[in-house]
Design a protein around this motif. Structure first.
Motif, PDB file in Angstrom:
ATOM      1  N   PRO A  80       0.843  -1.202   0.000  1.00 46.91           N
ATOM      2  CA  PRO A  80       0.000   0.000   0.000  1.00 46.91           C
ATOM      3  C   PRO A  80       0.874   1.247   0.000  1.00 46.91           C
ATOM      4  CG  PRO A  80       0.277  -0.788   2.227  1.00 46.91           C
ATOM      5  CD  PRO A  80       1.070  -1.726   1.356  1.00 46.91           C
ATOM      6  N   SER A  81       0.298   2.403  -0.340  1.00 43.69           N
ATOM      7  CA  SER A  81       1.000   3.674  -0.109  1.00 43.69           C
ATOM      8  C   SER A  81       0.299   4.353   1.045  1.00 43.69           C
ATOM      9  CB  SER A  81       0.901   4.596  -1.335  1.00 43.69           C
ATOM     10  OG  SER A  81       1.899   4.271  -2.246  1.00 43.69           O
ATOM     11  N   PHE A  82       1.060   4.657   2.053  1.00 45.88           N
ATOM     12  CA  PHE A  82       0.449   5.197   3.262  1.00 45.88           C
ATOM     13  C   PHE A  82       0.910   6.634   3.501  1.00 45.88           C
ATOM     14  CE2 PHE A  82       0.054   5.888   7.804  1.00 45.88           C
ATOM     15  CZ  PHE A  82      -1.287   5.616   7.943  1.00 45.88           C
ATOM     16  N   ALA A  83      -0.041   7.505   3.852  1.00 46.15           N
ATOM     17  CA  ALA A  83       0.306   8.902   4.155  1.00 46.15           C
ATOM     18  C   ALA A  83       0.720   8.977   5.623  1.00 46.15           C
ATOM     19  CB  ALA A  83      -0.896   9.811   3.917  1.00 46.15           C
ATOM     20  N   TYR A  84       2.018   8.960   5.838  1.00 47.92           N
ATOM     21  CA  TYR A  84       2.516   8.926   7.217  1.00 47.92           C
ATOM     22  C   TYR A  84       3.120  10.269   7.596  1.00 47.92           C
ATOM     23  CZ  TYR A  84       5.234   7.347  11.293  1.00 47.92           C
ATOM     24  OH  TYR A  84       5.775   7.217  12.547  1.00 47.92           O
ATOM     25  N   SER A  85       2.546  10.868   8.625  1.00 47.07           N
ATOM     26  CA  SER A  85       3.097  12.092   9.202  1.00 47.07           C
ATOM     27  C   SER A  85       3.506  11.767  10.625  1.00 47.07           C
ATOM     28  CB  SER A  85       2.021  13.189   9.262  1.00 47.07           C
ATOM     29  OG  SER A  85       1.573  13.508   7.970  1.00 47.07           O
ATOM     30  N   PRO A  86       4.788  11.517  10.867  1.00 47.84           N
ATOM     31  CA  PRO A  86       5.197  11.206  12.241  1.00 47.84           C
ATOM     32  C   PRO A  86       4.777  12.338  13.171  1.00 47.84           C
ATOM     33  CG  PRO A  86       7.028  10.893  10.716  1.00 47.84           C
ATOM     34  CD  PRO A  86       5.929  11.544   9.952  1.00 47.84           C
ATOM     35  N   VAL A  87       4.451  11.961  14.395  1.00 47.67           N
ATOM     36  CA  VAL A  87       3.923  12.951  15.341  1.00 47.67           C
ATOM     37  C   VAL A  87       4.968  13.277  16.403  1.00 47.67           C
ATOM     38  CG1 VAL A  87       2.082  13.427  16.996  1.00 47.67           C
ATOM     39  CG2 VAL A  87       1.594  12.052  14.968  1.00 47.67           C
ATOM     40  N   TYR A  88       5.088  14.566  16.729  1.00 53.80           N
ATOM     41  CA  TYR A  88       5.904  15.032  17.852  1.00 53.80           C
ATOM     42  C   TYR A  88       4.965  15.578  18.923  1.00 53.80           C
ATOM     43  CZ  TYR A  88       9.440  15.815  14.088  1.00 53.80           C
ATOM     44  OH  TYR A  88      10.288  15.718  13.022  1.00 53.80           O
ATOM     45  N   ALA A  89       5.397  15.472  20.177  1.00 52.35           N
ATOM     46  CA  ALA A  89       4.694  16.177  21.255  1.00 52.35           C
ATOM     47  C   ALA A  89       5.214  17.601  21.293  1.00 52.35           C
ATOM     48  CB  ALA A  89       4.970  15.492  22.581  1.00 52.35           C
ATOM     49  N   VAL A  90       4.355  18.541  21.669  1.00 45.37           N
ATOM     50  CA  VAL A  90       4.758  19.942  21.673  1.00 45.37           C
ATOM     51  C   VAL A  90       5.877  20.198  22.700  1.00 45.37           C
ATOM     52  CG1 VAL A  90       3.010  20.778  23.310  1.00 45.37           C
ATOM     53  CG2 VAL A  90       3.829  22.294  21.467  1.00 45.37           C
ATOM     54  N   ASN A  91       5.902  19.404  23.764  1.00 45.23           N
ATOM     55  CA  ASN A  91       6.984  19.529  24.763  1.00 45.23           C
ATOM     56  C   ASN A  91       7.057  18.237  25.580  1.00 45.23           C
ATOM     57  OD1 ASN A  91       4.955  19.573  26.715  1.00 45.23           O
ATOM     58  ND2 ASN A  91       4.862  21.813  26.717  1.00 45.23           N
ATOM     59  N   ALA A  92       7.858  18.247  26.635  1.00 41.75           N
ATOM     60  CA  ALA A  92       8.111  17.005  27.382  1.00 41.75           C
ATOM     61  C   ALA A  92       7.056  16.702  28.442  1.00 41.75           C
ATOM     62  CB  ALA A  92       9.503  17.076  28.023  1.00 41.75           C
ATOM     63  N   ASP A  93       6.021  17.521  28.556  1.00 42.24           N
ATOM     64  CA  ASP A  93       4.934  17.220  29.499  1.00 42.24           C
ATOM     65  C   ASP A  93       4.356  15.845  29.155  1.00 42.24           C
ATOM     66  OD1 ASP A  93       2.461  16.918  30.732  1.00 42.24           O
ATOM     67  OD2 ASP A  93       1.872  19.020  30.456  1.00 42.24           O
ATOM     68  N   PRO A  94       4.367  14.906  30.114  1.00 40.49           N
ATOM     69  CA  PRO A  94       3.883  13.551  29.805  1.00 40.49           C
ATOM     70  C   PRO A  94       2.476  13.524  29.207  1.00 40.49           C
ATOM     71  CG  PRO A  94       5.029  13.549  31.887  1.00 40.49           C
ATOM     72  CD  PRO A  94       4.930  14.996  31.472  1.00 40.49           C
ATOM     73  N   GLU A  95       1.611  14.475  29.583  1.00 39.75           N
ATOM     74  CA  GLU A  95       0.255  14.499  29.003  1.00 39.75           C
ATOM     75  C   GLU A  95       0.333  14.783  27.498  1.00 39.75           C
ATOM     76  OE1 GLU A  95      -2.409  13.543  30.379  1.00 39.75           O
ATOM     77  OE2 GLU A  95      -1.715  13.461  32.450  1.00 39.75           O
ATOM     78  N   ASN A  96       1.287  15.618  27.123  1.00 44.62           N
ATOM     79  CA  ASN A  96       1.448  15.914  25.695  1.00 44.62           C
ATOM     80  C   ASN A  96       2.144  14.757  24.979  1.00 44.62           C
ATOM     81  OD1 ASN A  96       0.176  18.389  25.954  1.00 44.62           O
ATOM     82  ND2 ASN A  96       2.083  19.431  26.512  1.00 44.62           N
ATOM     83  N   GLN A  97       3.041  14.098  25.695  1.00 48.72           N
ATOM     84  CA  GLN A  97       3.691  12.909  25.110  1.00 48.72           C
ATOM     85  C   GLN A  97       2.649  11.815  24.851  1.00 48.72           C
ATOM     86  OE1 GLN A  97       6.903  12.431  24.202  1.00 48.72           O
ATOM     87  NE2 GLN A  97       7.547  14.486  24.821  1.00 48.72           N
ATOM     88  N   LEU A  98       1.726  11.692  25.794  1.00 45.66           N
ATOM     89  CA  LEU A  98       0.663  10.696  25.629  1.00 45.66           C
ATOM     90  C   LEU A  98      -0.220  11.081  24.433  1.00 45.66           C
ATOM     91  CD1 LEU A  98      -0.574   8.143  26.879  1.00 45.66           C
ATOM     92  CD2 LEU A  98      -2.030   9.639  28.263  1.00 45.66           C
ATOM     93  N   ALA A  99      -0.492  12.374  24.310  1.00 47.22           N
ATOM     94  CA  ALA A  99      -1.293  12.848  23.165  1.00 47.22           C
ATOM     95  C   ALA A  99      -0.577  12.498  21.863  1.00 47.22           C
ATOM     96  CB  ALA A  99      -1.520  14.358  23.272  1.00 47.22           C
ATOM     97  N   ALA A 100       0.755  12.640  21.851  1.00 45.68           N
ATOM     98  CA  ALA A 100       1.515  12.307  20.631  1.00 45.68           C
ATOM     99  C   ALA A 100       1.407  10.814  20.339  1.00 45.68           C
ATOM    100  CB  ALA A 100       2.979  12.719  20.792  1.00 45.68           C
TER     101      ALA A 100
END
Ligand code: BGP
Length: 482
Positions: free
Chosen positions: A224-244
């Motif tokens: 398949p061809s997959f549209a992959y956009s790797p995700v970064y967290a906005v900062n090191a806050d674990p809640e944002n890491q979890l969101a990523a």
């Protein structure tokens, strides 16, 4: 500190340097030689759906000018060309009798490419579903599409399998399914997550069945061809890491895990069940998805950008917003899934006029993540810069911004190869300028300028841009001279 290599490995000798396109975006001739109508032929006529009401009725007239386009590809030295086949040229009604004229058109194109030493890479499905199947049984929402899709794919394998060695099954299933059934910005313009996951599951089954059929009967490689956009967290806050992590699972692993392993990520399954939107999976489905013959030979990667996210608490969470389709920089809105993640600005990245992040390092990260999670070779089936171009009176186009964009991305591929990732090819988006589904003709991607705009088809003359000559040099030196 970046992981630097003392010496970069060379690009493989048989690296597939090329470009890509899709039938609806280039061919035009939308009713010629018995072609049936696709869902896009109809959808573009709904007022307000596309930029300035643009459509692909004529597109860049590749149907009539393919030979001129292939000659230009040969001039640039392309080793490969990825294009898609319009299902409605082969089966005007999606099933039933195949069209001899449709089969001949792509056969002639393939022969022309081979005569110019360009390897054809064929995408079986790039979004232009026969309208007849949408009308007959609601397209991807019915299991009836599985045998029809396999029969269509089989017809292509039988007619072109002697000359085509790389096949792409579905282009960006995550995009056509989410835009089609969640955002209503692609046909069939539905906003219903339950229907979305049901249609997506059926598309997975069709993909697995066609892949399996190919492996049982033909030689070559398929994926398949997959549209992959790797995700970064906005900062090191674990809640944002979890969101990523949520975003990565929700936007990407949900598809790529099925392709590579045949099962959905548990966290997303749980979330769907809580919401009452999980697709029904029968024992036969699970067996087909897990079948080793349904595994892809490569992961096709369409890479344009990374995403940066932050937490999006359920209480007054941000929902999905439409994209910037005007090219007015800075008009993109915050978008997300309540309880999972929402978009955030990445202060380290510049953006295009359509507010897409420009992130070559993200391509290296994408390649490494695919490599470590799936252990599959990667064929980069799309990457490019959508930009406004200016045609000078001399018919030159000085697109140094595109050269810069592509150069940095080729460097990132080179580094990923040196990290040990197996990358088999790179087909940029796109060779000629073409229709952007929702953004009209002004968002240009090509190495070759096509002289038309939203209002006026003009002569549709082709003019190589500065980036054309740059890519010619890159290919001639197998990626050494950038
Ligand atoms: C991908 C599609 C392509 C192409 C590209 C550029 O998602 O597979 O068909 O259109 O994106 O996107 P856009 O035209 O929206 O700029």
């Amino acid at each position: 500190m970046k992981m630097e290599h003392k010496k970069l490995k060379s690009f493989p000798k048989d690296f597939l340097w090329g470009s890509a396109s899709a039938a609806y975006q280039i061919e035009g001739a939308y009713r010629e030689d018995g072609k049936g109508l696709s869902v896009w032929d109809q959808f573009v006529r709904i007022p307000g759906k596309t930029f300035k009401g643009t459509n692909g009725d004529v597109a860049v007239d590749h149907y009539h000018r393919y030979h001129e386009d292939v000659e230009l590809m040969a001039k640039a030295g392309l080793k490969a060309y990825r294009f898609s086949i319009a299902w409605t040229r082969i089966f005007p009604n999606g099933n039933g009798e195949a069209s001899a004229a449709g089969i001949k058109f792509y056969s002639d194109l393939i022969d022309d490419l081979i005569a110019h030493n360009i390897e054809p890479l064929v995408t079986i499905y790039h979004w232009d579903l026969p309208q007849a199947l949408q009308d007959e049984y609601q397209g991807w929402e019915s299991r009836q599409i599985i045998p029809d899709f396999v029969n269509y794919a089989k017809t292509l394998f039988e007619n072109y399998g002697d000359r085509v060695k790389h096949w792409v099954t579905l282009n960006e299933q995550n995009v056509f399914i989410q835009h089609g059934y969640l955002m209503a910005s692609h046909p069939p313009a539905v906003k219903d997550p339950k229907r979305m996951y049901a249609a997506n599951h059926i598309a997975n089954l069709a993909n697995a069945a066609a892949t399996k059929y190919f492996h049982e009967h033909f030689d070559g490689e398929i994926g398949p061809s997959f549209a992959y956009s790797p995700v970064y967290a906005v900062n090191a806050d674990p809640e944002n890491q979890l969101a990523a992590d949520n975003a990565e699972q929700f936007n990407s692993y949900y598809w790529m895990d099925i392709y590579a392993y045949g099962h959905y990520p548990d966290a997303i399954r749980q979330w769907q069940e809580e919401q009452g939107i999980a697709p029904e999976i029968t024992a036969e489905d699970a067996a087909l998805l897990a079948d080793p013959l349904a595994r892809p030979d490569f992961m096709g990667l369409n890479y344009y950008q990374t995403a940066t996210v932050q937490a999006n608490p359920l209480a007054d969470g941000i929902g999905l917003a439409p994209e910037n389709t005007t090219g007015k920089k800075g008009t993109k809105q915050e978008s997300g899934i309540p309880g999972l993640f929402k978009s955030a600005t990445n202060d380290y990245l510049q953006t295009t006029d359509w507010d897409w992040n420009i992130d070559p390092v993200g391509l290296r990260i994408a390649l490494r993540r695919i490599n470590s999670r799936y252990h599959l070779p990667v064929l980069i089936t799309e990457n490019g810069l959508g930009a406004f171009d200016t045609l000078e009176s001399s018919h030159e186009i000085h697109d140094d911004y595109r050269i810069h964009f592509l150069r940095e991305h080729v460097k990132a591929i080179h580094e990923a190869i040196s990290d040990g990732v197996q990358v088999v090819g790179y087909t940029t988006w796109s060779f000629t300028d073409l229709l952007s589904w929702l953004n009209g003709y002004q968002k240009r991607y090509g190495f070759v300028y096509v002289d038309r705009d939203e209002q006026d088809e003009r002569e549709l003359a082709r003019y190589p841009k500065d980036s054309f000559y740059w890519y010619e040099q890159v290919i001639a030196t197998n990626g050494e001279d950038l």
